[in-house]
Design a protein around this motif. Structure first.
Motif, PDB file in Angstrom:
ATOM      1  N   ALA A 160      46.829  25.286  25.006  1.00  0.00           N
ATOM      2  CA  ALA A 160      46.763  24.693  26.345  1.00  0.00           C
ATOM      3  C   ALA A 160      45.451  23.960  26.579  1.00  0.00           C
ATOM      4  CB  ALA A 160      46.942  25.783  27.400  1.00  0.00           C
ATOM      5  N   GLN A 161      44.558  23.969  25.572  1.00  0.00           N
ATOM      6  CA  GLN A 161      43.240  23.331  25.672  1.00  0.00           C
ATOM      7  C   GLN A 161      42.456  23.862  26.871  1.00  0.00           C
ATOM      8  OE1 GLN A 161      43.166  19.077  24.395  1.00  0.00           O
ATOM      9  NE2 GLN A 161      45.399  19.197  24.564  1.00  0.00           N
ATOM     10  N   LEU A 162      42.473  25.174  27.000  1.00  0.00           N
ATOM     11  CA  LEU A 162      41.774  25.831  28.100  1.00  0.00           C
ATOM     12  C   LEU A 162      40.328  26.118  27.740  1.00  0.00           C
ATOM     13  CD1 LEU A 162      44.418  28.500  29.153  1.00  0.00           C
ATOM     14  CD2 LEU A 162      43.695  26.541  30.500  1.00  0.00           C
ATOM     15  N   PRO A 163      39.387  25.862  28.652  1.00  0.00           N
ATOM     16  CA  PRO A 163      38.032  26.369  28.447  1.00  0.00           C
ATOM     17  C   PRO A 163      38.075  27.898  28.343  1.00  0.00           C
ATOM     18  CG  PRO A 163      38.097  24.783  30.242  1.00  0.00           C
ATOM     19  CD  PRO A 163      39.525  25.097  29.899  1.00  0.00           C
ATOM     20  N   TRP A 164      37.295  28.457  27.415  1.00  0.00           N
ATOM     21  CA  TRP A 164      37.356  29.894  27.202  1.00  0.00           C
ATOM     22  C   TRP A 164      36.918  30.668  28.450  1.00  0.00           C
ATOM     23  CZ3 TRP A 164      40.141  32.567  24.193  1.00  0.00           C
ATOM     24  CH2 TRP A 164      39.873  33.912  23.957  1.00  0.00           C
ATOM     25  N   ALA A 165      36.100  30.069  29.263  1.00  0.00           N
ATOM     26  CA  ALA A 165      35.683  30.734  30.495  1.00  0.00           C
ATOM     27  C   ALA A 165      36.873  31.018  31.399  1.00  0.00           C
ATOM     28  CB  ALA A 165      34.658  29.869  31.237  1.00  0.00           C
ATOM     29  N   ASP A 166      37.863  30.164  31.350  1.00  0.00           N
ATOM     30  CA  ASP A 166      39.061  30.390  32.167  1.00  0.00           C
ATOM     31  C   ASP A 166      39.784  31.661  31.741  1.00  0.00           C
ATOM     32  OD1 ASP A 166      38.221  27.929  32.908  1.00  0.00           O
ATOM     33  OD2 ASP A 166      40.063  26.856  32.403  1.00  0.00           O
ATOM     34  N   VAL A 167      39.738  31.942  30.454  1.00  0.00           N
ATOM     35  CA  VAL A 167      40.378  33.145  29.927  1.00  0.00           C
ATOM     36  C   VAL A 167      39.588  34.384  30.328  1.00  0.00           C
ATOM     37  CG1 VAL A 167      41.142  34.319  27.831  1.00  0.00           C
ATOM     38  CG2 VAL A 167      41.261  31.824  27.970  1.00  0.00           C
ATOM     39  N   VAL A 168      38.280  34.312  30.128  1.00  0.00           N
ATOM     40  CA  VAL A 168      37.416  35.466  30.380  1.00  0.00           C
ATOM     41  C   VAL A 168      37.454  35.875  31.846  1.00  0.00           C
ATOM     42  CG1 VAL A 168      35.015  36.246  30.362  1.00  0.00           C
ATOM     43  CG2 VAL A 168      35.930  34.950  28.424  1.00  0.00           C
ATOM     44  N   ASN A 169      37.501  34.898  32.720  1.00  0.00           N
ATOM     45  CA  ASN A 169      37.412  35.179  34.152  1.00  0.00           C
ATOM     46  C   ASN A 169      38.766  35.241  34.845  1.00  0.00           C
ATOM     47  OD1 ASN A 169      34.362  35.107  34.713  1.00  0.00           O
ATOM     48  ND2 ASN A 169      34.706  33.246  33.522  1.00  0.00           N
ATOM     49  N   ARG A 170      39.798  35.414  34.055  1.00  0.00           N
ATOM     50  CA  ARG A 170      41.157  35.418  34.601  1.00  0.00           C
ATOM     51  C   ARG A 170      41.367  36.523  35.629  1.00  0.00           C
ATOM     52  NH1 ARG A 170      45.733  37.873  32.207  1.00  0.00           N
ATOM     53  NH2 ARG A 170      47.698  37.039  32.995  1.00  0.00           N
ATOM     54  N   VAL A 171      40.952  37.742  35.326  1.00  0.00           N
ATOM     55  CA  VAL A 171      41.144  38.844  36.261  1.00  0.00           C
ATOM     56  C   VAL A 171      40.338  38.609  37.532  1.00  0.00           C
ATOM     57  CG1 VAL A 171      40.835  41.320  36.643  1.00  0.00           C
ATOM     58  CG2 VAL A 171      41.729  40.501  34.462  1.00  0.00           C
ATOM     59  N   ASP A 172      39.103  38.110  37.395  1.00  0.00           N
ATOM     60  CA  ASP A 172      38.298  37.802  38.578  1.00  0.00           C
ATOM     61  C   ASP A 172      38.969  36.740  39.440  1.00  0.00           C
ATOM     62  OD1 ASP A 172      36.350  39.622  37.927  1.00  0.00           O
ATOM     63  OD2 ASP A 172      35.113  38.159  36.848  1.00  0.00           O
ATOM     64  N   LYS A 173      39.564  35.764  38.790  1.00  0.00           N
ATOM     65  CA  LYS A 173      40.282  34.726  39.530  1.00  0.00           C
ATOM     66  C   LYS A 173      41.449  35.337  40.304  1.00  0.00           C
ATOM     67  CE  LYS A 173      41.479  30.299  40.306  1.00  0.00           C
ATOM     68  NZ  LYS A 173      40.623  29.264  40.889  1.00  0.00           N
ATOM     69  N   MET A 174      42.150  36.273  39.676  1.00  0.00           N
ATOM     70  CA  MET A 174      43.281  36.919  40.338  1.00  0.00           C
ATOM     71  C   MET A 174      42.835  37.743  41.545  1.00  0.00           C
ATOM     72  SD  MET A 174      45.494  38.073  37.005  1.00  0.00           S
ATOM     73  CE  MET A 174      46.628  39.034  37.987  1.00  0.00           C
ATOM     74  N   LYS A 175      41.619  38.318  41.464  1.00  0.00           N
ATOM     75  CA  LYS A 175      41.106  39.113  42.586  1.00  0.00           C
ATOM     76  C   LYS A 175      40.975  38.290  43.856  1.00  0.00           C
ATOM     77  CE  LYS A 175      38.318  42.421  39.915  1.00  0.00           C
ATOM     78  NZ  LYS A 175      36.927  42.843  39.606  1.00  0.00           N
ATOM     79  N   SER A 176      40.724  36.991  43.673  1.00  0.00           N
ATOM     80  CA  SER A 176      40.492  36.135  44.847  1.00  0.00           C
ATOM     81  C   SER A 176      41.773  35.599  45.461  1.00  0.00           C
ATOM     82  CB  SER A 176      39.589  34.970  44.445  1.00  0.00           C
ATOM     83  OG  SER A 176      40.267  34.091  43.541  1.00  0.00           O
ATOM     84  N   VAL A 177      42.911  35.873  44.831  1.00  0.00           N
ATOM     85  CA  VAL A 177      44.186  35.367  45.349  1.00  0.00           C
ATOM     86  C   VAL A 177      44.556  36.110  46.628  1.00  0.00           C
ATOM     87  CG1 VAL A 177      46.652  35.188  44.899  1.00  0.00           C
ATOM     88  CG2 VAL A 177      45.022  34.624  43.091  1.00  0.00           C
ATOM     89  N   THR A 178      44.877  35.354  47.670  1.00  0.00           N
ATOM     90  CA  THR A 178      45.252  35.948  48.949  1.00  0.00           C
ATOM     91  C   THR A 178      46.754  35.846  49.174  1.00  0.00           C
ATOM     92  OG1 THR A 178      45.038  33.885  50.188  1.00  0.00           O
ATOM     93  CG2 THR A 178      43.032  35.222  49.906  1.00  0.00           C
ATOM     94  N   LYS A 179      47.217  36.604  50.134  1.00  0.00           N
ATOM     95  CA  LYS A 179      48.632  36.572  50.486  1.00  0.00           C
ATOM     96  C   LYS A 179      49.034  35.175  50.948  1.00  0.00           C
ATOM     97  CE  LYS A 179      52.091  39.167  53.113  1.00  0.00           C
ATOM     98  NZ  LYS A 179      52.319  40.368  53.958  1.00  0.00           N
ATOM     99  N   GLU A 180      48.172  34.539  51.712  1.00  0.00           N
ATOM    100  CA  GLU A 180      48.482  33.197  52.210  1.00  0.00           C
ATOM    101  C   GLU A 180      48.617  32.200  51.061  1.00  0.00           C
ATOM    102  OE1 GLU A 180      47.077  35.742  55.222  1.00  0.00           O
ATOM    103  OE2 GLU A 180      46.033  35.166  53.366  1.00  0.00           O
ATOM    104  N   GLN A 181      47.770  32.350  50.030  1.00  0.00           N
ATOM    105  CA  GLN A 181      47.855  31.442  48.881  1.00  0.00           C
ATOM    106  C   GLN A 181      49.142  31.665  48.093  1.00  0.00           C
ATOM    107  OE1 GLN A 181      44.111  32.628  47.110  1.00  0.00           O
ATOM    108  NE2 GLN A 181      43.140  30.667  47.628  1.00  0.00           N
ATOM    109  N   VAL A 182      49.534  32.924  47.959  1.00  0.00           N
ATOM    110  CA  VAL A 182      50.784  33.228  47.272  1.00  0.00           C
ATOM    111  C   VAL A 182      51.957  32.582  47.984  1.00  0.00           C
ATOM    112  CG1 VAL A 182      52.430  35.067  46.722  1.00  0.00           C
ATOM    113  CG2 VAL A 182      50.001  35.377  46.207  1.00  0.00           C
ATOM    114  N   VAL A 183      52.012  32.747  49.276  1.00  0.00           N
ATOM    115  CA  VAL A 183      53.108  32.190  50.074  1.00  0.00           C
ATOM    116  C   VAL A 183      53.126  30.676  49.949  1.00  0.00           C
ATOM    117  CG1 VAL A 183      53.961  31.873  52.423  1.00  0.00           C
ATOM    118  CG2 VAL A 183      53.214  34.138  51.671  1.00  0.00           C
ATOM    119  N   ALA A 184      51.946  30.061  50.010  1.00  0.00           N
ATOM    120  CA  ALA A 184      51.880  28.603  49.899  1.00  0.00           C
ATOM    121  C   ALA A 184      52.370  28.140  48.530  1.00  0.00           C
ATOM    122  CB  ALA A 184      50.452  28.126  50.152  1.00  0.00           C
ATOM    123  N   TRP A 185      51.939  28.824  47.455  1.00  0.00           N
ATOM    124  CA  TRP A 185      52.362  28.451  46.097  1.00  0.00           C
ATOM    125  C   TRP A 185      53.874  28.589  45.958  1.00  0.00           C
ATOM    126  CZ3 TRP A 185      54.998  30.125  41.896  1.00  0.00           C
ATOM    127  CH2 TRP A 185      54.748  29.528  40.669  1.00  0.00           C
TER     128      TRP A 185
END
Length: 971
Positions: free
Chosen positions: A450-475
């Motif tokens: 997917a040509q992903l920067p490795w930082a995107d992989v490492v920080n995946r769980v941290d990124k998920m922590k910031s997901v809100t209910k409103e963002q889920v509904v919007a997506w």
């Protein structure tokens, strides 16, 4: 090789990269990366991902090429996958005894195929194919088949394989840590100098693989969904294996162009995890791959952006297997910045425990099965719901049930606590992933594709922590739209898409087993620093102690991460009870005295824990695992739930109906049916497969008795396998609190039956009819001998030489020399208990019109095993290399010890193997075969379409008994 669609993890986006410089190496790392991954880029563009894990002296070494079926020319689909097969055929340096003499024949074969693919007249095509076959035989006098597999065996590689999908072709090896240089030398040679040989016999293997996919309705259902999701993208217009028409008209010239175009360093990644020094490994990789020439003009797909789907598309797929459906939405690909959101959404809908579909559909028995997830493709991804209906349930009704859960998601009708639970479980999954070199490498491969920067992989769980209910509904409202998706229904009916592929007349090629190329000899004679074996010392590596009367603990310590796993092993299985297996399934849908099932599962999921009850013939095992910080709470929660289950008669009626539907669907499944035929051949009319309750008995069971049976497990003498970071003192404290003694201890149950392998005195052939392009057949013979440690070195060496790998006699003769099957194997099966005999078994999957030839060939090599000193040496070296590097982890040691106890052993038998295998000769293995295999009388199990099956070859073996479904399944 296996070709399949990979279900890959979605990955998040957060850049945080550091460049690290040493005198010799330049690489990137990411702060906080628990894998400690270094990412290098050579001057020629080759990417190298390295992660050190010293738990065992082995390395998972995968090579990923950013090319898949989406890159196939439209007029020759299946090309990437076929190239994957041909990458195992060698180079000018190996796979041949004289490349200069062989090459004119190979060039002639290439030219003949270009002529062949232009012909349409059947007689002309047959004549041209005969010419191809003749020249191929002449070429084979110089070829040495399976030299790649000899090389891998020589260096002690395991799991040699490859796979192709839409976006990728990946080559898989697991090697000893002292063999990096030999591995690199071999890989660099084939990735730069691949030679196409053995083309027409390997094409037959691909035909057989195509037959397999045509026989799997689920594969065709997914193809249908993807075709409608991507009608203007190669994802949807061509499949990985390709069309039958294109397979019938292959082009070596086009395959060579494909190889020259895409197999270039700036389109490839080497991904390695294991026990190594990164600087030393990189020096080797630069040495062998540094001169590989890049292609500055690697084609990128020239496709226009796909507009949104603006209506609901429905498609039907027909076949004889059970009904099911897929619902799919087109969503952004794996590199999308919102990819972490996708993981959250998928788990909100379905996580196996507490998702909306889990709670509202699966656990309430509103469908036989249901799930949600994404496919993980690069250009565009697909979000999919799927499921199987209950008896009498329309597929359209199941579709509506699943869509209702999507509506809840889009309306925000879910608990916010579930979001934090998802993150907790992702954290635990990451820990599990780090335990495995293969898990680490799979993450690297996904990021590269997917040509992903490795930082995107490492920080995946941290990124998920910031997901809100409103963002889920919007997506969800943005992508899971009401008017832009595809539904593919798998309905019962005739599969009219299947086209028969006729067996060509192939002259068996020469195998030249006792010829070895100079390249292979060079690798075999190389002497890297040896790895000393490490056997299990159970007196030091395992703690065994009584928890209390009749409860024994087997404990090992987890020094790797913060996870635990606990097993309770009870002496009650299907040979003791006719109902325990049903009880184990029924408990999954019950509430307890204090908590509803939904509340219990939500609590379990919030702890990032899981549990299951699994039943075998002699045992029932409760497995509990999760974060060690929650171990006592988790164990207490699970045990209290199981001890206070509440029977529910109405729910049992639904459970019984769903079980009856599962039984009916099993009769439509080719693999399940063949398992039943084999069991009949092995044991006779009464066997473990068909000794089950009748449908009427099942419906009439008392739910209270099933609940009581589960509760009674805790009152039986049993063993506890305890794996965690805890020491013994903490373990005893945890178990004493969470696993209290029963009021009264019950005796171990007595066996209702003990199924014995039959020892046939005359051959019988057991046949069942199944509508398929493929035919499965298997040999079975009772050897009359029982487990002996003295006998085991010969058994292991015979299996490795005869049927244990792609370099073994069976694979070479059945597939490579005669092109009679895609899969072929045979082995002298080792018993798991002292009262079970050694057995000789085989398996071959082939076309109906090849069945007679395949049986004849297998019988010939069983009776008169071909002898080759060179192949024997490869087998012997492979066993010794694996004995030197195989390790039992702390997690595995307790169950290894339990398995040895069943064979009367108290120490690691590999010590005996390591001492004895080097002393054996080919003469010893020949004598073993003549004494133990040649005299055997076999029963045969056969499954295929009786309308197409020529029974004459079967009747020549012995009396043929056609089995009914009731005889096979017992209901």
């Amino acid at each position: 090789m296996r070709s399949k669609l990979l279900f890959l993890l979605a990955i998040a986006v957060l850049p945080f990269v550091f460049a690290c410089n040493t005198a010799k190496q330049n690489y990137e790392t990411v702060q906080g990366d628990q894998m400690g991954t270094r990412i290098y880029t050579l001057d020629n563009g080759l990417k190298v991902y390295l992660s050190v894990n010293s738990d065992e002296p082995r390395i998972q070494a995968n090579i990923a090429v950013r090319v898949g079926s989406k890159n196939d020319p439209a007029e020759t689909t299946g090309l990437s996958h076929y190239l994957e097969h041909l990458m195992f055929k060698g180079t000018p340096r190996y796979g041949t005894m004289n490349y200069e003499a062989e090459k004119p024949y190979l060039d002639q074969i290439e030219a003949l195929y270009e002529e062949y693919r232009q012909l349409t007249d059947p007689a002309e095509r047959a004549a041209k194919y005969h010419e191809i076959d003749s020249v191929s035989y002449l070429a084979s006098q110089y070829s040495i088949p399976n030299e790649y597999d000899k090389l891998m065996s020589a260096i002690g590689a395991q799991g040699t394989n490859a796979y192709t999908s839409f976006d990728q072709t990946v080559y898989v090896e697991n090697i000893p840590s002292n063999q990096v240089e030999n591995w690199a030398k071999i890989q660099a040679d084939r990735f730069q100098h691949m030679v196409i040989r053995g083309f027409h016999t390997e094409l037959e293997a691909v035909y057989e693989e195509k037959n397999t996919t045509m026989d799997r309705d689920g594969d065709r259902l997914l193809d249908s969904l993807i075709a409608n999701l991507y009608p203007e993208h190669p994802y949807g217009t061509q499949t990985t294996i390709g069309t039958q028409e294109h397979l019938k008209n292959p082009s070596i010239t086009n395959i060579k162009k494909h190889y020259d175009t895409y197999y270039r360093p700036n389109n490839v990644a080497i991904c390695m995890a294991g026990d190594f020094n990164p600087d030393s490994v990189m020096a080797i990789i630069r040495k062998y791959f540094g001169e590989w020439q890049p292609n500055p003009n690697i084609p990128r797909l020239d496709v226009q952006p796909l507009g949104p789907l603006t209506q609901v598309y429905e498609a039907n797929v027909y076949g004889t297997q059970a009904e099911e459906l897929y619902i799919g939405w087109r969503i952004p690909g794996a590199a999308d910045p919102d990819n972490a959101m996708l993981t959250v959404v998928a788990n909100l809908l379905y996580n196996g425990t507490a998702g909306l579909i889990d709670v509202d559909v699966v656990q309430k028995l509103k469908a036989l099965s249901a799930f949600a997830g994404n496919l993980g493709m690069v250009d565009y991804d697909a979000f999919i719901l799927g499921g199987s209906p209950l008896e009498g349930q329309k597929l359209e009704d199941l579709r509506n049930l699943l869509l209702e859960e999507v509506k809840k998601l889009k309306a925000g009708d879910f608990s916010e606590e579930l979001l934090s639970s998802i993150v907790n479980n992702e954290r635990a999954d990451l820990m599990r992933n780090l335990e495995s070199n293969n898990g680490r490498v799979s993450t690297m491969v996904s990021a590269f594709l997917a040509q992903l920067p490795w930082a995107d992989v490492v920080n995946r769980v941290d990124k998920m922590k910031s997901v809100t209910k409103e963002q889920v509904v919007a997506w969800a409202n943005k992508y899971l739209v009401d008017n832009g998706y595809v539904v593919s229904y798998k309905r019962l009916g005739e599969n009219t898409s299947r086209q028969e592929i006729e067996k060509p007349k192939i002259t068996p090629i020469q195998m030249n087993r006792d010829t070895v190329s100079e390249f292979v000899r060079e690798v075999q004679l190389s002497q890297p620093a040896p790895i000393e074996p490490k056997f299990v010392d159970f007196t030091k590596d395992l703690q065994v102690y009584p928890l209390r009367d009749s409860v024994e603990v087997l404990q090992t310590q987890n020094t790797t991460n913060g996870l635990f796993s606990v097993q309770y092993i009870f002496p009650l299985g299907t040979n003791h009870s006719r109902t325990i297996e049903l009880a184990a399934g029924y408990m999954d849908v019950l509430s307890d005295e204090e908590m509803s099932l939904e509340a219990f599962n939500a609590k379990l999921y919030s702890l990032a824990a899981s549990y299951s009850l699994r039943v075998s013939d002699r045992e029932a095992r409760i497995y509990v695992s999760g974060l060690n910080e929650n171990i006592e709470e988790t164990l207490a929660l699970v045990e209290k739930h199981l001890k206070t289950l509440l029977p529910d008669s109405a729910l049992y009626a639904d459970y019984a109906e769903s079980t009856l539907k599962e039984r009916a669907d099993a009769k439509l499944d080719m693999n399940m049916m063949f398992s039943g035929v084999r069991s009949y051949a092995y044991y006779g009319p009464e066997n473990p497969f068909n000794s089950v309750l009748s449908n009427q008995e099942l419906k009439g069971l008392d739910p209270q008795k099933l609940v009581d049976e589960v509760k009674s497990l805790f009152s039986l003498p049993h063993k506890v396998v305890y794996y965690s970071p805890d020491g013994q003192e903490k373990a005893v404290k945890v178990l004493t609190a969470a696993h209290p003694a029963p009021e009264q201890l019950m005796p171990s149950p007595k066996l209702l039956h003990s199924f014995e392998y039959r020892k046939p005195s005359t051959t019988e052939v057991f046949v069942a009819s199944y509508p398929s392009a493929q035919v499965f057949f298997s040999h079975y013979a009772h050897t009359g001998k029982y487990y002996s440690l003295d006998m085991q070195p010969s058994v292991n060496l015979f299996n490795e030489y005869f049927g244990g790998s792609m370099n073994a006699i069976v694979f070479q003769e059945i597939r490579e020399a005669r092109a009679l099957a895609y899969s072929a194997s045979a082995r002298f099966s080792v018993p798991t208990r002292l009262d079970r005999p050694y057995a000789m078994t085989s398996f071959v999957g082939t076309q109906a019109d090849k069945l007679g030839d395949a049986i004849t060939a297998m019988n010939e090599i069983l009776a008169n095993m071909p002898l080759s000193e060179k192949s024997f040496k490869v087998a012997q070296d492979a066993i010794m290399a694996n004995l030197r590097t195989d390790r039992y982890s702390a997690r595995q040691i307790p169950n290894y010890w339990l398995s040895l106890q069943k064979l009367g052993l108290s120490s690691d038998p590999r010590i005996e193997l390591f001492a004895k295998v080097p002393t054996l000769t080919l003469t010893d293995i020949e004598a073993f075969q003549k004494e133990n295999i040649k005299p055997l009388v076999y029963n045969y199990a056969v499954l295929g379409d009786l309308k197409k099956l020529n029974q004459k070859p079967l009747q020549q073996l012995g009396p043929v008994k056609i089995l009914t479904q009731e005889q096979i399944f017992g209901y």
